[in-house]
Scaffold this active site. Structure first.
Site, PDB file in Angstrom:
ATOM      1  CG  HIS A   1      -1.668   5.094  -0.528  1.00 19.19           C
ATOM      2  ND1 HIS A   1      -2.442   5.628   0.473  1.00 19.19           N
ATOM      3  CD2 HIS A   1      -2.415   4.114  -1.083  1.00 19.19           C
ATOM      4  CE1 HIS A   1      -3.613   4.997   0.524  1.00 19.19           C
ATOM      5  NE2 HIS A   1      -3.597   4.061  -0.411  1.00 19.19           N
TER       6      HIS A   1
ATOM      7  CG  ASN B   1      -1.810   8.471   2.772  1.00 23.97           C
ATOM      8  OD1 ASN B   1      -2.239   7.472   2.217  1.00 23.97           O
ATOM      9  ND2 ASN B   1      -1.145   9.418   2.122  1.00 23.97           N
TER      10      ASN B   1
ATOM     11  CG  HIS C   1      -7.945  -4.048  -1.672  1.00 24.73           C
ATOM     12  ND1 HIS C   1      -9.089  -3.300  -1.874  1.00 24.73           N
ATOM     13  CD2 HIS C   1      -6.934  -3.140  -1.583  1.00 24.73           C
ATOM     14  CE1 HIS C   1      -8.791  -2.011  -1.891  1.00 24.73           C
ATOM     15  NE2 HIS C   1      -7.495  -1.890  -1.723  1.00 24.73           N
TER      16      HIS C   1
ATOM     17  NE  ARG D   1      -4.001   1.852   2.424  1.00 26.87           N
ATOM     18  CZ  ARG D   1      -4.112   2.753   3.414  1.00 26.87           C
ATOM     19  NH1 ARG D   1      -3.247   2.726   4.431  1.00 26.87           N
ATOM     20  NH2 ARG D   1      -5.073   3.651   3.404  1.00 26.87           N
TER      21      ARG D   1
END
Length: 323
Positions: free
Chosen positions: A71, A99, A198, A67
């Site tokens: 991001h 975040n 995910h 992640r």
């Protein structure tokens, strides 16, 4: 810890395809898989060693490192900006809504960086560490490998507002998700593949409570069981796995969950809600090989988003601070 279910024939096919993926991914002229072969030959081994230990200690860390890379890349490219602390001249990305309170794994990146600075100071960028750590995290949890091109440099600034504008959020409808990924150059197929990350992730209660209590496209038994950990007005930070079937393995369980209306986030279930992406979800539900190949290809593409190379940016000696 790696979960392996492949037979020898599968291995031959898989690694042949992995070779093709590596060739296909070599599209950024200033990046190279062998970028550190002379300047820091221990770089990849060092990153893999730290990541593997961290994931064995806590499986969740694999999803956290994946992640972090995602991001980072979705906000002005894969430049390590997500790692920067706030300064007097800019407010960074760590406290952006997608975040704050959930982005983690910084200490693992710091450990890697510290070891690399001891071995070969000022050579390996934080952006490259993020890209390799994401790959090694997936592999450590039984997922596919892919060739990571190297040579990214680190940004000297970060932007909270850009993070809030670019990172997809859990309550998005399908049209908005498609647009968010299209804006970064991804097709619908690539978007569905990337969200398959995910399969090893978890989400905080506040990100899916509305779906749990107000939506109808959700398996009732599943919803009832999740409500025990996410009451209607308490436990905002309580965690639930995004893959309802095999949350500790990188596999296609995420897609199987969606087909059974057990997607935890509203945005997840949107991928299988009678829309244009249903068929792709079904493909990945039926074939982990197809998912692995497409995910690896999409990760190679994502890692090349707006990279800094050459004399642009810098090699930060501390990933949280500009030199």
């Amino acid at each position: 810890m790696a979960f392996c279910f492949f037979n020898s024939s599968f291995f031959f096919i898989f690694f042949f395809l992995l070779f093709i993926i590596g060739i296909k991914g070599s599209s950024s002229a200033q990046l190279s898989p062998t970028f550190y072969i002379t300047t820091c030959p221990q770089a990849l081994f060092t990153i893999k060693s730290v990541v593997t230990k961290a994931v064995v200690k806590e499986h969740r860390m694999g999803a956290s490192l994946l992640r972090l890379h995602f991001h980072d890349c979705f906000v002005n490219g894969c430049d390590g900006s997500v790692l920067l602390d706030d300064t007097s001249s800019f407010t960074g990305e760590k406290n952006a809504r997608p975040n704050k309170g959930s982005l983690r794994g910084f200490e693992v990146i710091d450990t890697i960086k510290s070891q690399l600075e001891t071995i070969c100071p000022g050579v390996v960028s934080c952006a490259d560490i993020l890209a390799v750590a994401a790959r090694d995290s997936v592999v450590a949890l039984g997922g596919p490998a892919w060739i990571v091109e190297l040579g990214r440099r680190d940004s000297t600034t970060a932007s909270l507002s850009d993070a809030e504008a670019n990172i997809p959020f859990p309550r998005m409808d399908l049209t908005d998700i498609l647009t968010a990924f299209s804006n970064k150059g991804f097709s619908a197929k690539e978007m569905v593949a990337l969200l398959g990350g995910h399969t090893i992730g978890q989400a905080q209660c506040f990100t899916f409570r509305e779906r749990l209590y107000n939506e109808t496209l959700i398996d009732t038994t599943f919803a009832t069981s999740i409500k025990l950990n996410c009451p209607i007005s308490l436990g905002d930070d309580n965690l639930t796995s995004l893959d309802a079937i095999t949350p500790l393995s990188f596999d296609n369980g995420y897609y199987k969950s969606l087909v059974n209306n057990k997607g935890l986030l509203h945005s997840d279930q949107q991928l299988f809600s009678g829309g244009s992406t249903d068929s792709q979800v079904n493909t990945y539900k039926s074939s982990s090989l197809n998912f692995f190949i497409d995910f690896a290809n999409a990760m190679v593409k994502m890692a090349n988003l707006s990279v800094l190379t050459g004399t642009n940016g810098q090699i930060r000696t501390n990933c949280a601070k500009v030199n």
